[in-house]
Design a protein around this motif. Sequence first.
Motif, PDB file in Angstrom:
ATOM      1  N   HIS A 290       0.724  -0.972   0.094  1.00 36.68           N
ATOM      2  CA  HIS A 290      -0.154  -0.295  -0.007  1.00 36.68           C
ATOM      3  C   HIS A 290       0.699   1.486  -0.214  1.00 36.68           C
ATOM      4  CE1 HIS A 290      -3.600  -2.755   0.210  1.00 36.68           C
ATOM      5  NE2 HIS A 290      -2.865  -3.010   1.111  1.00 36.68           N
ATOM      6  N   LYS A 291       2.057   1.246   0.692  1.00 41.16           N
ATOM      7  CA  LYS A 291       2.569   2.813   0.836  1.00 41.16           C
ATOM      8  C   LYS A 291       4.287   2.046   0.628  1.00 41.16           C
ATOM      9  CE  LYS A 291      -0.073   3.649   4.899  1.00 41.16           C
ATOM     10  NZ  LYS A 291      -0.330   3.416   5.878  1.00 41.16           N
ATOM     11  N   GLY A 292       4.599   1.242  -0.163  1.00 43.77           N
ATOM     12  CA  GLY A 292       6.598   0.931   0.669  1.00 43.77           C
ATOM     13  C   GLY A 292       6.621   1.871  -1.456  1.00 43.77           C
ATOM     14  N   ALA A 293       7.906   2.390  -0.834  1.00 39.99           N
ATOM     15  CA  ALA A 293       8.126   3.430  -1.728  1.00 39.99           C
ATOM     16  C   ALA A 293       8.863   2.147  -3.558  1.00 39.99           C
ATOM     17  CB  ALA A 293       9.900   3.906  -1.895  1.00 39.99           C
ATOM     18  N   THR A 294       8.784   1.052  -3.291  1.00 44.16           N
ATOM     19  CA  THR A 294       9.306   0.264  -4.105  1.00 44.16           C
ATOM     20  C   THR A 294       8.443  -0.911  -4.202  1.00 44.16           C
ATOM     21  OG1 THR A 294      11.782   0.553  -3.796  1.00 44.16           O
ATOM     22  CG2 THR A 294      11.430  -1.745  -4.970  1.00 44.16           C
TER      23      THR A 294
ATOM     24  N   ILE B  33       8.710 -21.672  -2.725  1.00 38.86           N
ATOM     25  CA  ILE B  33       9.483 -20.876  -3.669  1.00 38.86           C
ATOM     26  C   ILE B  33      11.019 -20.921  -3.524  1.00 38.86           C
ATOM     27  CG2 ILE B  33       7.488 -19.343  -3.363  1.00 38.86           C
ATOM     28  CD1 ILE B  33       8.562 -17.724  -1.280  1.00 38.86           C
ATOM     29  N   ARG B  34      11.437 -19.937  -4.371  1.00 38.83           N
ATOM     30  CA  ARG B  34      13.897 -19.869  -3.778  1.00 38.83           C
ATOM     31  C   ARG B  34      13.912 -18.803  -5.064  1.00 38.83           C
ATOM     32  NH1 ARG B  34      16.457 -22.253  -8.631  1.00 38.83           N
ATOM     33  NH2 ARG B  34      18.208 -22.035  -7.302  1.00 38.83           N
ATOM     34  N   VAL B  35      14.881 -17.907  -5.010  1.00 36.36           N
ATOM     35  CA  VAL B  35      15.567 -17.092  -5.984  1.00 36.36           C
ATOM     36  C   VAL B  35      16.351 -17.680  -6.837  1.00 36.36           C
ATOM     37  CG1 VAL B  35      16.666 -15.165  -5.961  1.00 36.36           C
ATOM     38  CG2 VAL B  35      14.633 -15.213  -4.267  1.00 36.36           C
ATOM     39  N   ALA B  36      16.193 -17.564  -8.243  1.00 38.90           N
ATOM     40  CA  ALA B  36      16.590 -18.534  -8.971  1.00 38.90           C
ATOM     41  C   ALA B  36      17.912 -17.185  -9.219  1.00 38.90           C
ATOM     42  CB  ALA B  36      15.893 -19.112 -10.740  1.00 38.90           C
ATOM     43  N   HIS B  37      17.648 -16.463  -9.747  1.00 33.81           N
ATOM     44  CA  HIS B  37      18.449 -14.381  -9.978  1.00 33.81           C
ATOM     45  C   HIS B  37      18.028 -13.991  -9.204  1.00 33.81           C
ATOM     46  CE1 HIS B  37      20.292 -12.447 -12.685  1.00 33.81           C
ATOM     47  NE2 HIS B  37      19.923 -11.277 -12.677  1.00 33.81           N
ATOM     48  N   LEU B  38      19.316 -12.686  -8.661  1.00 36.17           N
ATOM     49  CA  LEU B  38      18.939 -11.984  -8.099  1.00 36.17           C
ATOM     50  C   LEU B  38      20.019 -10.742  -8.364  1.00 36.17           C
ATOM     51  CD1 LEU B  38      18.006 -10.001  -5.873  1.00 36.17           C
ATOM     52  CD2 LEU B  38      19.326 -11.546  -4.373  1.00 36.17           C
ATOM     53  N   GLY B  39      18.562  -9.821  -9.368  1.00 37.13           N
ATOM     54  CA  GLY B  39      20.010  -8.920 -10.335  1.00 37.13           C
ATOM     55  C   GLY B  39      19.677  -7.670  -9.007  1.00 37.13           C
ATOM     56  N   ASN B  40      20.098  -5.987  -9.746  1.00 34.46           N
ATOM     57  CA  ASN B  40      19.795  -4.918  -8.631  1.00 34.46           C
ATOM     58  C   ASN B  40      18.192  -4.717  -8.907  1.00 34.46           C
ATOM     59  OD1 ASN B  40      21.337  -2.822  -7.547  1.00 34.46           O
ATOM     60  ND2 ASN B  40      20.450  -1.763 -10.161  1.00 34.46           N
ATOM     61  N   SER B  41      17.950  -4.720  -8.881  1.00 36.86           N
ATOM     62  CA  SER B  41      16.567  -4.461  -9.494  1.00 36.86           C
ATOM     63  C   SER B  41      15.503  -5.848  -9.846  1.00 36.86           C
ATOM     64  CB  SER B  41      16.727  -3.052 -10.123  1.00 36.86           C
ATOM     65  OG  SER B  41      16.744  -3.720 -11.920  1.00 36.86           O
TER      66      SER B  41
ATOM     67  N   VAL C  38      10.373  -1.856  -9.446  1.00 39.31           N
ATOM     68  CA  VAL C  38      10.648  -0.296 -10.021  1.00 39.31           C
ATOM     69  C   VAL C  38      10.136   0.958  -8.882  1.00 39.31           C
ATOM     70  CG1 VAL C  38       9.603  -0.884 -11.618  1.00 39.31           C
ATOM     71  CG2 VAL C  38       8.121  -0.262 -10.915  1.00 39.31           C
ATOM     72  N   ASP C  39      10.524   2.049  -8.832  1.00 40.22           N
ATOM     73  CA  ASP C  39      10.210   3.046  -8.111  1.00 40.22           C
ATOM     74  C   ASP C  39       8.203   3.270  -7.811  1.00 40.22           C
ATOM     75  OD1 ASP C  39       9.336   5.955  -7.765  1.00 40.22           O
ATOM     76  OD2 ASP C  39      10.615   6.017  -6.845  1.00 40.22           O
ATOM     77  N   ARG C  40       7.617   2.916  -6.930  1.00 43.78           N
ATOM     78  CA  ARG C  40       6.264   3.046  -7.002  1.00 43.78           C
ATOM     79  C   ARG C  40       5.737   4.838  -8.109  1.00 43.78           C
ATOM     80  NH1 ARG C  40       2.043   1.257  -4.146  1.00 43.78           N
ATOM     81  NH2 ARG C  40       2.929  -0.014  -2.436  1.00 43.78           N
ATOM     82  N   GLU C  41       6.120   5.523  -7.427  1.00 44.36           N
ATOM     83  CA  GLU C  41       5.872   6.587  -8.649  1.00 44.36           C
ATOM     84  C   GLU C  41       6.484   7.209 -10.469  1.00 44.36           C
ATOM     85  OE1 GLU C  41       3.736   8.652  -6.971  1.00 44.36           O
ATOM     86  OE2 GLU C  41       3.586   7.615  -5.447  1.00 44.36           O
TER      87      GLU C  41
ATOM     88  N   PRO D 127      13.036   1.226 -12.928  1.00 38.06           N
ATOM     89  CA  PRO D 127      13.762   0.331 -12.088  1.00 38.06           C
ATOM     90  C   PRO D 127      14.360   1.338 -10.956  1.00 38.06           C
ATOM     91  CG  PRO D 127      14.050  -0.049 -14.381  1.00 38.06           C
ATOM     92  CD  PRO D 127      13.405   1.407 -14.612  1.00 38.06           C
ATOM     93  N   ALA D 128      14.167   0.491  -9.875  1.00 39.55           N
ATOM     94  CA  ALA D 128      14.404   0.752  -8.524  1.00 39.55           C
ATOM     95  C   ALA D 128      15.595   0.182  -8.146  1.00 39.55           C
ATOM     96  CB  ALA D 128      13.798   1.383  -7.466  1.00 39.55           C
TER      97      ALA D 128
END
Length: 143
Positions: free
Chosen positions: A57-61, A86-94, A121-124, A128-129
């Motif tokens: 609801h309020k997160g910036a990302t 669940i698992r993460v197969a790739h973790l990039g910058n954004s 991404v930035d909510r506004e 990509p953030a």
Amino acid sequence: MTRPTAPSRAHYRHFRRLDTRWMDNDVYGHVNNVTYYSYFDTAVNGYLIDQGVLDIHKGATIGLVVETGCRYFAPVAFPDSLEIGIRVAHLGNSSVRYEVGVFKVGDELAAAAGHFTHVYVDRETRRPAPLPPDFRAVLQTLI
């Protein structure tokens, strides 16, 4: 073409329990293929909310899905109880590629296995953030 094999529980780092719903079944008597994507979203986003790194609801990302896919190995149907791995197969910058397995409770092999990629991404601005450090730390536990 060789048919892929269903992944086992050992492939995943975290599990979330979900129960199928009456409305999940289609006219063929099993969960409709599009419903699996809802299970994926529920498991991943529920985990991130539980870990305190996602505020829908309020997160910036926020995360936007840019790619998704699923393979089906065995049917599930209402009133089955499921465990979503669940698992993460790739973790990039954004960006993050999640891999997700749908298991009937107690089954060793997945009934379905899928993936999706979120670009955070930035909510506004919707640009990509970089993932915040606390968010990244939570995701690293799923690698």
